[in-house]
Design a protein around this motif. Structure first.
Motif, PDB file in Angstrom:
ATOM      1  N   VAL A 452       0.879  -1.423   0.332  1.00  0.00           N
ATOM      2  CA  VAL A 452       0.111   0.149   0.365  1.00  0.00           C
ATOM      3  C   VAL A 452       0.736   0.984  -0.411  1.00  0.00           C
ATOM      4  CG1 VAL A 452      -1.960   1.577   1.560  1.00  0.00           C
ATOM      5  CG2 VAL A 452      -2.364  -1.260   1.223  1.00  0.00           C
ATOM      6  N   MET A 453       0.624   2.219  -0.902  1.00  0.00           N
ATOM      7  CA  MET A 453       1.142   3.506  -1.039  1.00  0.00           C
ATOM      8  C   MET A 453       0.346   4.336  -0.589  1.00  0.00           C
ATOM      9  SD  MET A 453       4.423   4.891  -3.582  1.00  0.00           S
ATOM     10  CE  MET A 453       4.969   6.218  -3.215  1.00  0.00           C
ATOM     11  N   ALA A 454       0.556   5.825   0.144  1.00  0.00           N
ATOM     12  CA  ALA A 454      -0.387   6.808  -0.107  1.00  0.00           C
ATOM     13  C   ALA A 454       0.033   8.428  -0.681  1.00  0.00           C
ATOM     14  CB  ALA A 454      -0.806   6.759   1.379  1.00  0.00           C
ATOM     15  N   ALA A 455      -0.603   8.795  -1.355  1.00  0.00           N
ATOM     16  CA  ALA A 455       0.226   9.957  -2.161  1.00  0.00           C
ATOM     17  C   ALA A 455      -1.143  11.375  -0.517  1.00  0.00           C
ATOM     18  CB  ALA A 455      -0.021  10.346  -2.976  1.00  0.00           C
ATOM     19  N   LEU A 456      -0.058  12.305   0.160  1.00  0.00           N
ATOM     20  CA  LEU A 456      -1.279  13.125   0.792  1.00  0.00           C
ATOM     21  C   LEU A 456      -0.580  14.267   0.614  1.00  0.00           C
ATOM     22  CD1 LEU A 456      -0.135  11.999   4.917  1.00  0.00           C
ATOM     23  CD2 LEU A 456      -2.155  11.473   3.448  1.00  0.00           C
ATOM     24  N   ALA A 457      -1.677  15.125   0.206  1.00  0.00           N
ATOM     25  CA  ALA A 457      -1.118  16.962  -0.019  1.00  0.00           C
ATOM     26  C   ALA A 457      -2.188  16.777   1.127  1.00  0.00           C
ATOM     27  CB  ALA A 457      -2.598  17.036  -1.067  1.00  0.00           C
ATOM     28  N   ARG A 486       2.489   0.989   3.542  1.00  0.00           N
ATOM     29  CA  ARG A 486       4.192   1.470   3.570  1.00  0.00           C
ATOM     30  C   ARG A 486       5.063   2.248   3.708  1.00  0.00           C
ATOM     31  NH1 ARG A 486       8.521  -3.320   1.740  1.00  0.00           N
ATOM     32  NH2 ARG A 486      10.154  -2.625   3.403  1.00  0.00           N
ATOM     33  N   PHE A 487       4.270   2.519   2.158  1.00  0.00           N
ATOM     34  CA  PHE A 487       4.595   3.837   1.671  1.00  0.00           C
ATOM     35  C   PHE A 487       4.225   5.384   2.157  1.00  0.00           C
ATOM     36  CE2 PHE A 487       6.650   0.191  -0.585  1.00  0.00           C
ATOM     37  CZ  PHE A 487       8.044   0.242  -0.322  1.00  0.00           C
ATOM     38  N   VAL A 488       4.761   6.343   1.956  1.00  0.00           N
ATOM     39  CA  VAL A 488       3.951   7.600   2.196  1.00  0.00           C
ATOM     40  C   VAL A 488       4.622   9.143   1.867  1.00  0.00           C
ATOM     41  CG1 VAL A 488       2.806   9.740   3.484  1.00  0.00           C
ATOM     42  CG2 VAL A 488       2.637   7.263   4.366  1.00  0.00           C
ATOM     43  N   ARG A 489       3.891   9.041   0.150  1.00  0.00           N
ATOM     44  CA  ARG A 489       4.589  10.383  -0.330  1.00  0.00           C
ATOM     45  C   ARG A 489       3.699  12.039  -0.154  1.00  0.00           C
ATOM     46  NH1 ARG A 489       4.264   9.625  -7.202  1.00  0.00           N
ATOM     47  NH2 ARG A 489       4.516  11.437  -7.479  1.00  0.00           N
ATOM     48  N   VAL A 490       4.585  12.737  -0.015  1.00  0.00           N
ATOM     49  CA  VAL A 490       4.066  14.007   0.424  1.00  0.00           C
ATOM     50  C   VAL A 490       4.106  14.688  -0.887  1.00  0.00           C
ATOM     51  CG1 VAL A 490       4.275  16.251   2.275  1.00  0.00           C
ATOM     52  CG2 VAL A 490       4.790  13.486   2.739  1.00  0.00           C
ATOM     53  N   VAL A 491       3.254  15.473  -1.962  1.00  0.00           N
ATOM     54  CA  VAL A 491       2.854  15.809  -2.493  1.00  0.00           C
ATOM     55  C   VAL A 491       2.042  17.332  -1.855  1.00  0.00           C
ATOM     56  CG1 VAL A 491       2.340  13.906  -3.591  1.00  0.00           C
ATOM     57  CG2 VAL A 491       0.499  14.988  -3.486  1.00  0.00           C
TER      58      VAL A 491
END
Length: 564
Positions: A452-457, A486-491
């Motif tokens: 699971v990967m999530a992109a957060l604004a 498992r992965f969190v990308r901050v956009v």
């Protein structure tokens, strides 16, 4: 309800304000007269010829010309293809050619998009020019009843060719007849109690079915006024609502999140807005919107294709969309076995206990109003299988028959042999007070399945605190053990399609090679830590050892600009 043409003609004797934007105000009579003049011009530009379809393309922002040409097409017996101005080059030319447009209506701002495109035989009219006004002038004063349409007009007459978003491939043009569009408008008028005194604010792009089917059509049926914003603007939303006296609007995708991200003021409830209708806002943001603005959001389900509809009733539980419309025989089925999925079971805290077996694809097993795709038999065959209409959307159903949206079939993840739906995880992560927008998607696991990967604004002024985020996750009673990202990308902002839907294809393409700050858990229970270049190389080696490619390519190679 008959035809859209009848609804346009009905405006002729109505001299109330009917159509506005920041530059123009027209009465309903003037709208009908403008549509009739354009219809008369159309009959000259597109005489009926064997083997040639009376189709016109609209490459326009939400200007008054857009609804005027919709009305013109209805009166003339022609069909409109809404052309997406965020498309470019060969893709844009493909959309125009695929829908057999003989005339293209555009504006000067979009002319550079057409430079050098192979569009033989296409007549282009540019609305904001003297040449256009001169071309239209001889037809002004034409009454709708004086027209001789290109082709006879009836409920089955083709009116719209509405492109799907195309985020996973070439967009398909869904056919919508005059009768279906009029009936859809009448249904919403009845369901929401829309009145002639209302004003519908159209801020979603009119080349998309949402704005035309759920906003323009019910206004036309009810005799309500229409107010336009050329392109969606979060900062202009509330000033427009106040200036136009808007009472109703529609939304798609992340528009509501952008509205909530604007600075709060003590005057946020000083307006006439009563209702918003749309999709994908999510229960958390819908509640935040009502608490802040005092206007209710109703989450619905439908599509340009019209193959299935879900209606919300007053007893709909939180998080559910509603029940099947009376005319539909909807079922949630396993995509492999074609068997109906068991009803969802919930813990006392609301955790879905049997997602692996309860989540399936929503199908309509009965008659439905789907009218097909324009010249796309492959897409038709994929949509209509075994005599059923397959929506391409994941749902689960509770014991009382209420349906819950779980995402697109392409958004399903399989983690440690357990099936998960991206939308379910997104709805939970959206509760984090620092998050302005959330997108969840799969990245391949080095061994098998997905991670699971999530992109957060983040909200303005907020920073990503990995410990605070981990504490938030631990406090969510309905977050299953396989759901935490498992992965969190901050956009800085989520990549969107032109219709404000999350562009997950763009996110998956960059995946672990994203230049955005990314955090990860080396093990499921470890604290989040930065995904450094060294950590990426360790992961890359792990994928290579198992013979799998590293998930992602740099953003410059992915070729996916953010669209707003």
């Amino acid at each position: 309800m008959g035809t859209v043409a009848e609804l346009v003609r009905r405006q002729w004797d109505d001299h109330r304000t009917g159509l506005r934007d920041e530059h123009t105000t027209l009465t309903h009579h003037q709208v009908a007269a403008g549509a009739a003049a354009r219809a008369a011009l159309l009959t000259e530009l597109m005489p009926d010829r064997p083997g040639s379809e009376p189709h016109l393309g609209l490459l326009l922002d939400n200007t008054p010309e857009y609804p005027l040409w919709l009305g013109a097409a209805a009166l003339a017996g022609a069909a409109v293809a809404g052309i997406n101005p965020t498309r470019r080059g060969a893709e844009l030319a493909r959309d125009i050619r695929h829908t057999d447009c003989r005339v293209l209506i555009t504006q000067r701002a979009h002319l550079p998009l057409l430079d050098g495109l192979p569009l033989p035989g296409l007549r282009i009219l540019v609305t904001d020019t003297e040449a256009y006004r001169a071309l239209l002038a001889p037809y002004e004063g034409t009454a709708p009843d004086e027209l001789v349409p290109v082709r006879p007009v009836g409920p089955d007459s083709r009116l719209l060719l509405s492109f799907t978003s195309g985020s996973t491939g070439a967009p398909k043009a869904a056919v919508c007849s005059q009768g279906r569009l009029a009936a859809a408008g009448a249904s919403l008028v009845s369901h929401f109690g829309i009145r002639a005194e209302d004003t519908h604010y159209i801020c979603m792009p009119m080349f998309h079915g949402n704005a035309v089917i759920a906003d323009w059509a019910p206004a036309l049926v009810a005799g309500a006024g229409i107010a336009l914003r050329a392109r969606f603007s979060a900062s202009r939303f509330l000033p427009d609502v106040r200036a136009f006296g808007a009472t109703y609007f529609t939304y798609v995708g992340r528009a509501v999140q952008y509205l909530l991200a604007t600075p709060e003021t003590p005057h946020d409830r000083d307006h006439s807005l009563r209702l918003g209708f749309g999709t994908e806002a999510g229960a958390v943001d819908a509640a935040r919107f009502e608490a802040r603005y005092g206007a209710r959001l109703v989450e619905g389900y439908g599509s340009s294709e019209g193959g299935a509809a879900i209606q919300r009733t007053p007893d709909t539980p939180p998080g559910a969309i509603g029940r099947a419309a009376p005319a539909d025989d909807l079922a949630v089925v396993d995509q492999e076995t074609r068997r109906e999925c068991p009803a969802a079971r919930f813990s006392p805290a609301g955790v879905l206990l049997n997602a692996d077996e309860a989540v399936g694809e929503l199908v309509n097993r009965g008659r439905n109003p789907f009218e097909g795709y324009w010249r796309n038999p492959e897409a038709m065959a994929a949509r209509l299988r075994d005599g059923w209409y397959w929506t391409g959307d994941l749902f689960y159903r509770d014991a009382d028959g209420f349906l819950y949206f779980a995402g697109r079939t392409d958004d399903r993840l399989r983690v440690d042999s357990e099936n998960l739906a991206a939308a379910m995880i997104e709805n939970i992560l959206a509760r984090w007070e620092r998050a302005a927008g959330v997108a969840v998607y799969a990245v391949p696991d080095p061994a098998a399945g997905d991670q699971v990967m999530a992109a957060l604004a983040l909200r303005p002024g907020a920073a990503f605190d990995p410990a605070a985020f981990a504490d938030f996750l631990a406090a969510q009673s309905d977050l299953g053990t396989k759901m935490p990202p498992r992965f969190v990308r901050v956009v800085p902002e989520l990549p969107l399609t032109a219709t404000n839907k999350i562009h997950r294809v763009a996110l998956r393409r960059t995946a672990l090679a994203s230049p955005d700050p990314t955090w990860w858990r080396p093990t499921p229970t470890a604290p989040y830590e930065p995904l450094t270049p060294k950590a990426r190389e360790v992961l890359r080696a792990e994928y290579a050892e198992r013979g799998h490619p590293f998930p992602g390519q740099p953003a410059t190679e992915a070729g996916q600009p953010r669209e707003r």
